[in-house]
Design an enzyme around this catalytic site. Structure first.
Site, PDB file in Angstrom:
ATOM      1  N   GLN A  35      -3.676   3.811   5.161  1.00  0.00           N
ATOM      2  CA  GLN A  35      -4.065   2.424   4.358  1.00  0.00           C
ATOM      3  C   GLN A  35      -3.147   1.132   4.560  1.00  0.00           C
ATOM      4  OE1 GLN A  35      -2.016   3.136   0.045  1.00  0.00           O
ATOM      5  NE2 GLN A  35      -4.333   3.822  -0.771  1.00  0.00           N
ATOM      6  N   VAL A  72       0.771  -0.999  -0.609  1.00  0.00           N
ATOM      7  CA  VAL A  72       0.265   0.218  -0.379  1.00  0.00           C
ATOM      8  C   VAL A  72       0.790   1.052   0.108  1.00  0.00           C
ATOM      9  CG1 VAL A  72      -2.079  -1.043   0.774  1.00  0.00           C
ATOM     10  CG2 VAL A  72      -0.504  -0.099   2.690  1.00  0.00           C
ATOM     11  N   SER A  73       0.607   2.791  -0.565  1.00  0.00           N
ATOM     12  CA  SER A  73       1.328   3.324  -0.706  1.00  0.00           C
ATOM     13  C   SER A  73       1.506   4.215   0.753  1.00  0.00           C
ATOM     14  CB  SER A  73       0.681   4.632  -1.549  1.00  0.00           C
ATOM     15  OG  SER A  73       0.179   3.877  -3.138  1.00  0.00           O
ATOM     16  N   THR A  74       0.275   4.497   1.542  1.00  0.00           N
ATOM     17  CA  THR A  74       0.577   4.803   2.503  1.00  0.00           C
ATOM     18  C   THR A  74       0.436   4.454   4.374  1.00  0.00           C
ATOM     19  OG1 THR A  74      -1.987   5.591   2.838  1.00  0.00           O
ATOM     20  CG2 THR A  74      -0.597   7.391   1.204  1.00  0.00           C
TER      21      THR A  74
END
Length: 191
Positions: free
Chosen positions: A13, A8-10
Site C-alpha cells: 500500500q 498504511v498496513s502493508t
C-alpha cells in the site's frame, strides 16, 4: 505546530493520497509508517505522541489511520488531549476539542471498529467456503513431494546434512527442517 500522521498496513500500500491531503492542509511535520493498526506499538505514532505539546494539532486523513478499535482510538485521543493538543481528521471534518466533535468522533470510531469486524467476518467466511471448494492457502511448497522424499532419504542415510541438502535443492535450511519434521510426524524413515 501541525503534525500529520499517515499510515498504511502493508508494504504494497501507499501513503501518497494521505500525504497529499495532509500537506495540502498545511501540516508542518509529517510522520508516516507502514504498520498494522492492530497495535499501538508503532514507532512513528509513538514518536509523534512524544513530540506534541500544548496548542499543537495532530492531523490525520481518516480516523482509522490512527487505530482500528474504538478503545485504541480513544486511548490515543486521550493522550493527545492530555498534552493540550487536539486531533483533527480531514475526511470526517472533526475537531475533538468541542463536546459535539467528541461525540461524533466516538460514534465514527465505533462504526470504524464495526466495519473492520465485518470485513474480518466476511474474510473468514470466504476463506472457509474456499477451503470447502478445495482451495489451498499459504505458500507453495519449496520442493515437490518426490524431492522431499529424496531429501529425507538422503538425510536418514547420512549422505548429506541439513545445510548440504538446502544447497542441493536450492532451498532455505528452514524448508529442510520442515520437510524432516513432516517425515518424522508421519513416521516415514525414522522408525
Amino acid at each position: 505546530m501541525r503534525y500529520g500522521y499517515a499510515r498504511v498496513s502493508t508494504i504494497e500500500q501507499n501513503t501518497g493520497l494521505q500525504i497529499d491531503a495532509l500537506e495540502k492542509s498545511g501540516v508542518d511535520f509529517l510522520f508516516q509508517e507502514q504498520k498494522s493498526g492492530k497495535s499501538l506499538k508503532r514507532p512513528e505514532l509513538i514518536a509523534l505522541l512524544a513530540k506534541i505539546k500544548p496548542g499543537d494539532t495532530v492531523v490525520v486523513y481518516k480516523l482509522d489511520r490512527v487505530a482500528r478499535s474504538l478503545a485504541d482510538l480513544l486511548r490515543v485521543t486521550e493522550r493527545i488531549h492530555e498534552t493540550g493538543a487536539r486531533l483533527e481528521s480531514l475526511t470526517e471534518h472533526l475537531d475533538t476539542k468541542s463536546a459535539a466533535g467528541r461525540v461524533v468522533f466516538q460514534i465514527l470510531g465505533a462504526f470504524a471498529e464495526f466495519e473492520r469486524s465485518m470485513i474480518v467476518e466476511r474474510t473468514v467466511a470466504g476463506m472457509g467456503a474456499a477451503r470447502l471448494r478445495g482451495v489451498a492457502f499459504g505458500r507453495l511448497p519449496a520442493i515437490t513431494e518426490e524431492q522431499e522424499l529424496e531429501l529425507v532419504t538422503l538425510f536418514v542415510s547420512g549422505s548429506l546434512n541439513k545445510s548440504e541438502l538446502a544447497r542441493r535443492y536450492g532451498i532455505h535450511i528452514a524448508s529442510v527442517k520442515r520437510a524432516l519434521k513432516r517425515a518424522k510426524a508421519k513416521g516415514d524413515l525414522f522408525e
